[in-house]
Enzyme design. Sequence first.
Site, mmCIF file in Angstrom:
data_model
loop_
_atom_site.group_PDB
_atom_site.id
_atom_site.type_symbol
_atom_site.label_atom_id
_atom_site.label_comp_id
_atom_site.label_asym_id
_atom_site.label_seq_id
_atom_site.Cartn_x
_atom_site.Cartn_y
_atom_site.Cartn_z
ATOM 1 C CE LYS A 118 102.793 38.315 50.183
ATOM 2 N NZ LYS A 118 104.149 38.508 49.969
ATOM 3 C CG ASP A 125 102.845 37.167 46.469
ATOM 4 O OD1 ASP A 125 104.208 37.611 46.879
ATOM 5 O OD2 ASP A 125 102.373 36.061 46.423
HETATM 6 P P1 NDP Z 1 103.968 35.466 39.435
HETATM 7 O O1 NDP Z 1 102.414 35.153 39.497
HETATM 8 O O2 NDP Z 1 104.282 36.654 38.600
HETATM 9 O O3 NDP Z 1 104.649 34.011 38.969
HETATM 10 C C1 NDP Z 1 104.424 32.794 39.395
HETATM 11 C C2 NDP Z 1 104.982 31.841 38.674
HETATM 12 O O4 NDP Z 1 105.291 30.469 39.392
HETATM 13 C C3 NDP Z 1 104.430 31.505 37.335
HETATM 14 O O5 NDP Z 1 105.156 31.342 36.410
HETATM 15 C C4 NDP Z 1 103.389 30.163 37.743
HETATM 16 O O6 NDP Z 1 103.316 29.388 36.741
HETATM 17 C C5 NDP Z 1 104.621 29.359 38.481
HETATM 18 N N1 NDP Z 1 104.241 28.403 39.269
HETATM 19 C C6 NDP Z 1 103.044 28.549 40.376
HETATM 20 N N2 NDP Z 1 103.113 27.102 40.966
HETATM 21 C C7 NDP Z 1 104.000 26.526 40.418
HETATM 22 C C8 NDP Z 1 104.354 25.214 40.694
HETATM 23 N N3 NDP Z 1 103.893 24.539 41.486
HETATM 24 N N4 NDP Z 1 105.466 24.894 39.835
HETATM 25 C C9 NDP Z 1 106.266 25.457 38.933
HETATM 26 N N5 NDP Z 1 105.933 26.713 38.717
HETATM 27 C C10 NDP Z 1 104.708 27.305 39.293
HETATM 28 O O7 NDP Z 1 104.289 35.501 40.919
HETATM 29 P P2 NDP Z 1 105.787 36.061 41.432
HETATM 30 O O8 NDP Z 1 106.730 35.900 40.449
HETATM 31 O O9 NDP Z 1 105.534 37.598 41.847
HETATM 32 O O10 NDP Z 1 106.081 35.423 42.887
HETATM 33 C C11 NDP Z 1 106.523 34.034 42.963
HETATM 34 C C12 NDP Z 1 107.115 33.680 44.158
HETATM 35 O O11 NDP Z 1 108.100 34.891 44.656
HETATM 36 C C13 NDP Z 1 105.792 33.908 45.422
HETATM 37 O O12 NDP Z 1 106.565 32.842 46.119
HETATM 38 C C14 NDP Z 1 105.956 34.994 45.980
HETATM 39 O O13 NDP Z 1 105.410 35.218 47.181
HETATM 40 C C15 NDP Z 1 107.737 35.413 45.775
HETATM 41 N N6 NDP Z 1 107.947 36.855 45.960
HETATM 42 C C16 NDP Z 1 107.399 37.673 45.108
HETATM 43 C C17 NDP Z 1 107.736 39.297 44.904
HETATM 44 C C18 NDP Z 1 107.411 40.257 44.149
HETATM 45 O O14 NDP Z 1 107.799 41.115 44.100
HETATM 46 N N7 NDP Z 1 106.434 39.652 43.125
HETATM 47 C C19 NDP Z 1 109.006 39.593 46.017
HETATM 48 C C20 NDP Z 1 109.379 38.509 46.875
HETATM 49 C C21 NDP Z 1 108.937 37.312 47.023
HETATM 50 P P3 NDP Z 1 101.813 29.755 35.788
HETATM 51 O O15 NDP Z 1 101.854 31.094 35.095
HETATM 52 O O16 NDP Z 1 101.877 28.594 34.683
HETATM 53 O O17 NDP Z 1 100.669 29.627 36.782
HETATM 54 O O1 2IT Z 2 107.185 38.658 49.350
HETATM 55 C C1 2IT Z 2 107.191 40.026 48.990
HETATM 56 O O2 2IT Z 2 108.323 40.365 49.547
HETATM 57 C C2 2IT Z 2 106.519 40.663 48.047
HETATM 58 N N1 2IT Z 2 105.661 39.939 47.496
HETATM 59 C C3 2IT Z 2 106.565 42.067 47.811
HETATM 60 C C4 2IT Z 2 106.059 42.837 48.934
HETATM 61 C C5 2IT Z 2 106.269 44.303 48.576
HETATM 62 O O3 2IT Z 2 105.452 45.073 49.346
HETATM 63 O O4 2IT Z 2 106.979 44.758 47.661
#
Ligand code: NDP
Ligand code: 2IT
Length: 448
Positions: A128, A168
């Site tokens: 990461k 992420d």
């Molecule tokens: P994004 O940046 O696309 O979105 C994050 C979202 O969470 C935004 O809507 C943000 O709001 C919101 N947010 C942040 N903090 C808070 C809070 N305290 N309460 C409510 N909403 C909040 O990130 P991702 O969707 O990519 O990632 C989200 C989660 O999923 C993370 O934990 C990431 O590690 C995990 N993840 C992501 C993967 C991926 O492929 N992207 C894969 C697996 C896991 P705002 O826009 O207002 O800041």
């Molecule tokens: O938390 C996760 O699994 C991710 N942010 C995606 C990682 C990746 O290499 O696609």
Amino acid sequence: MFNSKYLNELFEATKQRNNSQPEYLQAVEEFFEAMDFIVCNDPKIEKYAIMERIIEPERIVKFRVTWVDDKGVVNVNRGYRVQFNSAIGPFKGGIRFHPSVNESILKFLGFEQTFKNALTGLPLGGGKGGSDFDPKGKSDDEIMRFCQNFMLELYRHIGPDTDVPAGDIGVGFREIGFMYGIFRKIKNENTGVLTGKGLTYGGSLVRKEATGYGLCYFVSEMLKVYRNDNFEGKTVIISGSGKVGMHAALKTQELGGKVIAMSDVNGYVHDENGLDLNIVKMLTELAPEFTQQYLEFRPSAIYNSNPTNMWGIPCDIALPCATQNELPLEGAQKLVENGCILVAEGANMPTTIDATKYLQHADILFAPGKAANAGGVAVSGLEMSQNAQHYPWSYAEVDQKLEIIMSDIFRKAYSEARKYTDHRNLVVGANIAGFMRVYQAMLDQGII
Ligand code: NDP
Ligand code: 2IT
């Protein structure tokens, strides 16, 4: 606290060595708890110092990122790459841009990623990275300059068979594009060193949807196996409305569920009749924070400025998809009180330890993130295969593979849970299934 003396001593030592890293210690504690029985019954784990090795990153790179903003001011941020474990394949995991990013958060994420990636069945190690840079409110030019300067150091440490970063929080197509462009320019090669790329230069179909869709495929398996049920008619609340939350919402709706509340960092919106996801999608594409603006389009919806209060809304299914420790004990208690039947983690470690324990002891199904949100990295793995083959696959082909991988992960976690504990305990099941693959690879490869 654990039955294994070895784990107790190791955890105490780990706490002392990492006392300023609460998120990392939280992830290790959860893992040790799930592994207690296995460790007590397999002396090789202690003999070969497997736990000491598996909780320690192979390498951490920490670097300065200097960039100039639109006003001509010189800014300095910290960049990191935590290369956690490469026993089963090249380091693989996202890059996070958020002001909260520090070594503790990236170590917890890299640690979780190691087992998540093992569960996918693909040859992917865990890693990461990220920076405390805040992309919010920055112009495209500023984002580009930051990404280029970040990659000016990171490029030395990554490669298609060494370490393959992705997105992420705060890192999506735009950021990946800028980072890929500068990497290609420096190295004079097009080797797909990042995943989550744009479709015109080696990205995979379904990657942007993959984590949210995969989460819903996983939940569908849980509903089918444990309750002979499906999404049809279920009310669903989703925290976060970013890449993961938005696509989980869209798939929920496609599968017949009704998304009645979603949140962002500024609050949540609630509509008992179901949110209009076209409006949510349109608003989040314009600017990240959508909740308050939603009311201008649907005045009958309810807005609350505290996103954590969303867990008090009665629902059938709750999908935390925002960030770590966003679902506290009180939220979990409210969910159970209001008759919620299932919680599945789309985010990484969104449920606090006490909330996780509470949910596991309550009459509710619970899916840990390392299993339920593995769809994103799984399709990243499929993107790597397509890049290596120099041949892109169709949408249907990737989506079908994603569905198979998610149901396979569920089966692995379920069967380990059934073997070692209660068949509903997917926390223990997923940790054991992920660990066993990395453990075997480490044993086979000797003491390194
Ligand atoms: P994004 O940046 O696309 O979105 C994050 C979202 O969470 C935004 O809507 C943000 O709001 C919101 N947010 C942040 N903090 C808070 C809070 N305290 N309460 C409510 N909403 C909040 O990130 P991702 O969707 O990519 O990632 C989200 C989660 O999923 C993370 O934990 C990431 O590690 C995990 N993840 C992501 C993967 C991926 O492929 N992207 C894969 C697996 C896991 P705002 O826009 O207002 O800041
Ligand atoms: O938390 C996760 O699994 C991710 N942010 C995606 C990682 C990746 O290499 O696609």
